[in-house]
Scaffold this motif. Structure first.
Motif, PDB file in Angstrom:
ATOM      1  N   GLY A 291       5.342  21.252  -3.641  1.00  0.00           N
ATOM      2  CA  GLY A 291       6.354  20.317  -4.106  1.00  0.00           C
ATOM      3  C   GLY A 291       5.757  19.033  -4.642  1.00  0.00           C
ATOM      4  N   SER A 292       6.612  18.203  -5.176  1.00  0.00           N
ATOM      5  CA  SER A 292       6.154  16.958  -5.780  1.00  0.00           C
ATOM      6  C   SER A 292       5.607  16.015  -4.712  1.00  0.00           C
ATOM      7  CB  SER A 292       7.305  16.289  -6.527  1.00  0.00           C
ATOM      8  OG  SER A 292       8.359  15.999  -5.621  1.00  0.00           O
ATOM      9  N   VAL A 293       4.745  15.124  -5.152  1.00  0.00           N
ATOM     10  CA  VAL A 293       4.121  14.152  -4.271  1.00  0.00           C
ATOM     11  C   VAL A 293       4.947  12.877  -4.283  1.00  0.00           C
ATOM     12  CG1 VAL A 293       2.020  12.856  -3.770  1.00  0.00           C
ATOM     13  CG2 VAL A 293       1.878  15.132  -4.813  1.00  0.00           C
TER      14      VAL A 293
ATOM     15  N   GLN B 107       0.843  -1.195   0.000  1.00  0.00           N
ATOM     16  CA  GLN B 107       0.000   0.000   0.000  1.00  0.00           C
ATOM     17  C   GLN B 107       0.879   1.246   0.000  1.00  0.00           C
ATOM     18  OE1 GLN B 107      -3.396   0.078  -0.050  1.00  0.00           O
ATOM     19  NE2 GLN B 107      -3.456  -2.152  -0.191  1.00  0.00           N
ATOM     20  N   PRO B 108       0.537   2.249  -0.809  1.00  0.00           N
ATOM     21  CA  PRO B 108       1.340   3.471  -0.784  1.00  0.00           C
ATOM     22  C   PRO B 108       0.906   4.415   0.338  1.00  0.00           C
ATOM     23  CG  PRO B 108      -0.319   3.616  -2.500  1.00  0.00           C
ATOM     24  CD  PRO B 108      -0.468   2.258  -1.877  1.00  0.00           C
ATOM     25  N   LEU B 109       1.874   5.063   0.923  1.00  0.00           N
ATOM     26  CA  LEU B 109       1.634   6.222   1.780  1.00  0.00           C
ATOM     27  C   LEU B 109       2.065   7.433   0.979  1.00  0.00           C
ATOM     28  CD1 LEU B 109       1.089   7.523   4.648  1.00  0.00           C
ATOM     29  CD2 LEU B 109       3.569   7.372   4.953  1.00  0.00           C
ATOM     30  N   TYR B 110       1.149   8.357   0.757  1.00  0.00           N
ATOM     31  CA  TYR B 110       1.471   9.551  -0.021  1.00  0.00           C
ATOM     32  C   TYR B 110       1.907  10.666   0.912  1.00  0.00           C
ATOM     33  CZ  TYR B 110      -0.835   7.120  -3.855  1.00  0.00           C
ATOM     34  OH  TYR B 110      -1.178   6.196  -4.807  1.00  0.00           O
ATOM     35  N   ALA B 111       2.971  11.359   0.504  1.00  0.00           N
ATOM     36  CA  ALA B 111       3.516  12.470   1.276  1.00  0.00           C
ATOM     37  C   ALA B 111       3.565  13.705   0.382  1.00  0.00           C
ATOM     38  CB  ALA B 111       4.910  12.129   1.802  1.00  0.00           C
ATOM     39  N   VAL B 112       2.873  14.758   0.796  1.00  0.00           N
ATOM     40  CA  VAL B 112       2.754  15.986   0.009  1.00  0.00           C
ATOM     41  C   VAL B 112       3.304  17.148   0.820  1.00  0.00           C
ATOM     42  CG1 VAL B 112       1.177  17.507  -1.253  1.00  0.00           C
ATOM     43  CG2 VAL B 112       0.609  15.073  -0.982  1.00  0.00           C
ATOM     44  N   ARG B 113       4.211  17.912   0.246  1.00  0.00           N
ATOM     45  CA  ARG B 113       4.648  19.155   0.905  1.00  0.00           C
ATOM     46  C   ARG B 113       3.593  20.214   0.598  1.00  0.00           C
ATOM     47  NH1 ARG B 113       9.826  19.287   3.066  1.00  0.00           N
ATOM     48  NH2 ARG B 113       9.643  21.558   3.154  1.00  0.00           N
ATOM     49  N   TRP B 114       2.694  20.449   1.575  1.00  0.00           N
ATOM     50  CA  TRP B 114       1.519  21.268   1.315  1.00  0.00           C
ATOM     51  C   TRP B 114       1.832  22.741   1.094  1.00  0.00           C
ATOM     52  CZ3 TRP B 114       1.346  24.903   5.106  1.00  0.00           C
ATOM     53  CH2 TRP B 114       1.896  24.574   6.353  1.00  0.00           C
ATOM     54  N   ALA B 115       2.906  23.260   1.700  1.00  0.00           N
ATOM     55  CA  ALA B 115       3.134  24.706   1.672  1.00  0.00           C
ATOM     56  C   ALA B 115       3.777  25.182   0.379  1.00  0.00           C
ATOM     57  CB  ALA B 115       3.983  25.129   2.865  1.00  0.00           C
ATOM     58  N   ASP B 116       4.663  24.369  -0.208  1.00  0.00           N
ATOM     59  CA  ASP B 116       5.432  24.873  -1.342  1.00  0.00           C
ATOM     60  C   ASP B 116       5.047  24.224  -2.665  1.00  0.00           C
ATOM     61  OD1 ASP B 116       6.509  22.353  -1.083  1.00  0.00           O
ATOM     62  OD2 ASP B 116       8.377  23.032  -0.185  1.00  0.00           O
TER      63      ASP B 116
ATOM     64  N   PHE C 201       4.410  -1.011  12.586  1.00  0.00           N
ATOM     65  CA  PHE C 201       4.675   0.396  12.900  1.00  0.00           C
ATOM     66  C   PHE C 201       5.840   0.829  12.014  1.00  0.00           C
ATOM     67  CE2 PHE C 201       2.697  -1.427  16.546  1.00  0.00           C
ATOM     68  CZ  PHE C 201       2.078  -0.428  17.274  1.00  0.00           C
ATOM     69  N   SER C 202       5.618   1.824  11.158  1.00  0.00           N
ATOM     70  CA  SER C 202       6.692   2.351  10.308  1.00  0.00           C
ATOM     71  C   SER C 202       6.966   3.791  10.696  1.00  0.00           C
ATOM     72  CB  SER C 202       6.305   2.285   8.829  1.00  0.00           C
ATOM     73  OG  SER C 202       6.147   0.953   8.398  1.00  0.00           O
ATOM     74  N   SER C 203       8.202   4.089  11.064  1.00  0.00           N
ATOM     75  CA  SER C 203       8.572   5.479  11.340  1.00  0.00           C
ATOM     76  C   SER C 203       8.920   6.154  10.010  1.00  0.00           C
ATOM     77  CB  SER C 203       9.750   5.542  12.315  1.00  0.00           C
ATOM     78  OG  SER C 203      10.885   4.867  11.794  1.00  0.00           O
ATOM     79  N   ILE C 204       8.470   7.405   9.875  1.00  0.00           N
ATOM     80  CA  ILE C 204       8.630   8.153   8.622  1.00  0.00           C
ATOM     81  C   ILE C 204       9.453   9.400   8.901  1.00  0.00           C
ATOM     82  CG2 ILE C 204       7.462   9.192   6.664  1.00  0.00           C
ATOM     83  CD1 ILE C 204       6.762   6.231   7.039  1.00  0.00           C
ATOM     84  N   ARG C 205      10.612   9.496   8.234  1.00  0.00           N
ATOM     85  CA  ARG C 205      11.451  10.701   8.376  1.00  0.00           C
ATOM     86  C   ARG C 205      10.914  11.769   7.430  1.00  0.00           C
ATOM     87  NH1 ARG C 205      15.842   8.448   8.423  1.00  0.00           N
ATOM     88  NH2 ARG C 205      16.438   8.757  10.593  1.00  0.00           N
ATOM     89  N   LEU C 206      10.673  12.962   7.964  1.00  0.00           N
ATOM     90  CA  LEU C 206      10.099  14.053   7.182  1.00  0.00           C
ATOM     91  C   LEU C 206      11.095  15.205   7.113  1.00  0.00           C
ATOM     92  CD1 LEU C 206       6.444  13.973   8.574  1.00  0.00           C
ATOM     93  CD2 LEU C 206       7.310  12.948   6.457  1.00  0.00           C
ATOM     94  N   GLY C 207      12.067  15.065   6.233  1.00  0.00           N
ATOM     95  CA  GLY C 207      13.048  16.112   5.999  1.00  0.00           C
ATOM     96  C   GLY C 207      12.774  16.796   4.683  1.00  0.00           C
ATOM     97  N   ALA C 208      13.851  17.079   3.915  1.00  0.00           N
ATOM     98  CA  ALA C 208      13.654  17.650   2.586  1.00  0.00           C
ATOM     99  C   ALA C 208      12.846  16.698   1.722  1.00  0.00           C
ATOM    100  CB  ALA C 208      15.010  17.944   1.957  1.00  0.00           C
ATOM    101  N   GLN C 209      13.007  15.412   1.968  1.00  0.00           N
ATOM    102  CA  GLN C 209      12.199  14.372   1.346  1.00  0.00           C
ATOM    103  C   GLN C 209      11.623  13.497   2.459  1.00  0.00           C
ATOM    104  OE1 GLN C 209      11.756  13.746  -2.180  1.00  0.00           O
ATOM    105  NE2 GLN C 209      12.553  15.834  -2.298  1.00  0.00           N
TER     106      GLN C 209
END
Length: 626
Positions: free
Chosen positions: A449-451, A438-447, A482-490
């Motif tokens: 950026g690409s999804v 299953q995909p988890l989608y990550a969107v940079r909402w403010a700028d 449980f998956s930890s997700i790093r939220l940096g530049a990517q």
């Protein structure tokens, strides 16, 4: 509109409607009715239209056809935030917005935990290393009949405990006020009835507390066929044994009731989307309400300064209202699509409102938040673009997103990211069966950026913040991941922890808690069940699982389990089903607890493991209550 309708079609419809560019429209607000006479005249016009429609339907359907009334209103069961106080730092509620507390089943008052369960309030002393039941009291007015009533949520302001319930027999929200002293003793003060529809939602909460302001949202169904439509308008009364309907006093005069230029659709029900703010700073509670007329379907979100209400009409047309908490005039925008739930919203510090949308949805009442579908988009609009409801959000403010908004979609804003994903097949599979990734989608909402699409080996059942990063929880076969997700530049999947033969024991947001302890360090708590168990409304979760987060490396610390066997006979008289759950992880002053039904279990971290050190039962004994 069908689920196949594409977001691109929605955008083209908006473009053809002549949307203005963001920020170019002058600042405007909705206009209120100028007087009671103007409001009454408008309601009479609506009544006449409904009567004419009824006659037309009777002609078409035959003399025996009856005009069907609108369906019952769907029950609701969602700035710079105020600085966190020392007491807020020890909050035990997993809230969406800092400084905006949410009604829950357990709160902290000084050195005491206060629990709301099965129609009663309980206090347990935990300060000074104690663990001792102190007091209990009915959560309803002395002498009142609690049958047909549900007492679901609790908030604490100073030395005032507020219990929020819904009474089918009395027809509205009950607000019970109780005094609590430094020793944990409870005393009943007063009960108020707020005219409302049922507020239940499987995802959202009915009440918020901002400072000493108690905030409610309720969509009051507007019955235009009744002799006195004002009998359904926002009103409040103080309970007394001989209370009568005429005791209700209007708290939303005509000058605080608003409408847009949209005319109600023929044959559809109409709601007064009502925000009520009650002042708890005085012992005699005072409440004021603001209401906007609109269609029934809705999702609401509370920021530090406003309540946002997204209403849905037939087709793709929707309306978005911004109702300030200071009583000033609401504003609105025409929009398209539908949010999932309150977690689809973020009023960001850069002066924008961000909303994750699906093509179709009917709001978040009852279990409706799980049922939306269709293509997805992110709406991002400046707060200054809200106006008098005649303007539409510009097409450029919608960003099409990948992924279908399937059943049970989860979404959450964490830092600069919007994360969302589907749980996949909710049914259990054997461990050796193939499981679609299953995909988890990550969107940079403010700028803009690409999804990113992050591949996970299982579905997304819960998304929570771990400080500036996140954790995603979901089942794969018989195991809980449980998956930890790093939220940096990517965004990137950091590590994964698997609890074998386990499932989530609570689906509500309040079932989870993360306690930061240092930069990148903290503890996670989550109620769990065995893989073969199913969550039950009348039983506790089997245990609360604790994990250590150390630089996004997740390791198990152990679990605190409920005592096996049948729960005690508590002689329950009201609210005897745990609709809001009954298990919570609690972290207080360096101590670790698990609330499991009527048990409070304390653990201690020893040799890298959380081990039970003691437990108490605060259950009332039925024989002692008779």
């Amino acid at each position: 509109m069908s689920s196949a309708l594409k977001i691109t079609l929605i955008l083209s419809l908006l473009l053809s409607a002549g949307c203005h560019a963001a920020g170019t429209a002058p600042r405007k607000t909705l206009a209120p009715f100028t007087s009671e006479q103007a409001l009454s005249s408008y309601l009479q016009q609506l009544q006449a239209r409904q009567a004419a429609l009824q006659r037309e339907q009777q002609k078409l359907q035959g003399a025996t056809a009856q005009y069907m009334s609108a369906p019952p209103p769907a029950p609701m069961v969602a700035k710079a935030a105020p600085a966190a106080s020392a007491e807020a730092a020890e909050s035990v509620t997993n809230v969406q917005t800092t400084g905006v507390d949410e009604g829950g089943i357990v709160k902290l008052h000084g050195k005491h935990l206060v629990m709301l369960r099965r129609g009663k309030l309980f206090t347990v002393q935990v300060g000074g290393k104690a663990l001792q039941p102190v007091a209990s009291l009915d959560a309803f007015a002395p002498g009142s009949d609690p049958s047909g009533s549900w007492y679901d949520e609790m908030l604490i302001d100073g030395d005032t405990v507020v219990v929020i319930g819904y009474s089918y027999s009395r027809g509205g929200t009950e607000i019970g006020l109780f005094d609590i002293d430094a020793d944990g003793k409870l005393a009943y003060r007063a009960t108020y009835h707020l005219r409302s529809n049922d507020y239940y939602s499987s995802r959202n909460y009915a009440s918020r507390l901002i400072g000493s302001k108690l905030v409610f949202y309720s969509p009051l169904s507007l019955n235009l066929r009744r002799g006195d439509p004002f009998g359904g308008f926002p009103a409040l009364r103080r309970w007394r044994p001989d209370a009568v309907p005429s005791d209700f006093k209007r708290i939303a005069p005509a000058t605080r009731i608003y409408r847009t230029d949209e005319e109600p659709e023929p044959g559809t029900s109409l709601a007064l989307h009502t925000v009520t703010v009650c002042d708890l700073a005085q012992r005699d509670m005072r409440c004021e309400a603001t209401a906007v007329m609109g269609p029934q379907g809705r999702v609401f979100y509370v920021s530090g300064e406003s309540v946002y209400v997204w209403t849905t009409r037939r087709g793709s047309d929707s309306g978005l209202f911004r109702i300030p908490l200071d009583g000033s005039a609401p504003s609105a925008l025409k929009v398209a699509g539908a949010p999932v739930d309150q977690f689809s919203f973020l009023e960001s510090a850069d002066g924008h409102l961000n909303v994750l949308l699906r093509a179709e949805g009917q709001g978040d009442a009852m279990w409706d938040g799980t049922r939306g579908r269709g293509d997805m988009a992110l709406l991002r609009v400046p707060l200054a673009s809200f106006s008098d409801g005649r303007d539409s959000a510009p097409a450029s403010s919608y960003k099409a997103l990948p992924g279908g908004g399937g059943y049970g979609l989860q979404n959450r804003y964490v830092g600069p990211y919007l994360l969302y994903g589907n749980p996949g097949n909710p049914g259990r599979r054997k461990a050796d069966q193939a499981w679609p990734r299953q995909p988890l989608y990550a969107v940079r909402w403010a700028d803009g950026g690409s999804v990113q699409a992050l591949s996970l080996p299982r579905g997304v059942e819960r998304i929570e913040a771990l400080g500036d990063d996140a954790v995603v929880i979901g089942a794969q076969g018989r195991d809980l991941h449980f998956s930890s997700i790093r939220l940096g530049a990517q965004a990137a999947v950091a590590t994964r922890y698997i609890r074998a033969d386990a499932a989530q024991g609570e689906s509500r947001s309040h079932g989870f808690f993360y306690k930061p302890q240092a930069a990148g360090e903290g503890m996670i708590g989550l109620p769990i069940l065995g893989a073969d168990e199913r969550p039950g409304l009348n039983k506790s979760s089997a245990s609360v699982l604790y994990l250590r987060n150390s630089g996004l490396q997740l390791t198990e610390l152990g679990a605190l389990a409920a005592r096996p066997g049948q729960p005690p006979d508590d002689g329950c008289r009201a609210s005897c089903v745990d609709w809001y759950g009954n298990a919570r992880p609690l972290f207080l002053q360096g101590r670790v607890f698990a609330l499991l039904g009527y048990e409070l279990v304390e653990g201690a971290l020893r040799e890298g493991q959380v081990r039970e050190v003691r437990r108490i039962s605060y259950a009332p004994i039925a024989s002692a209550l008779r």
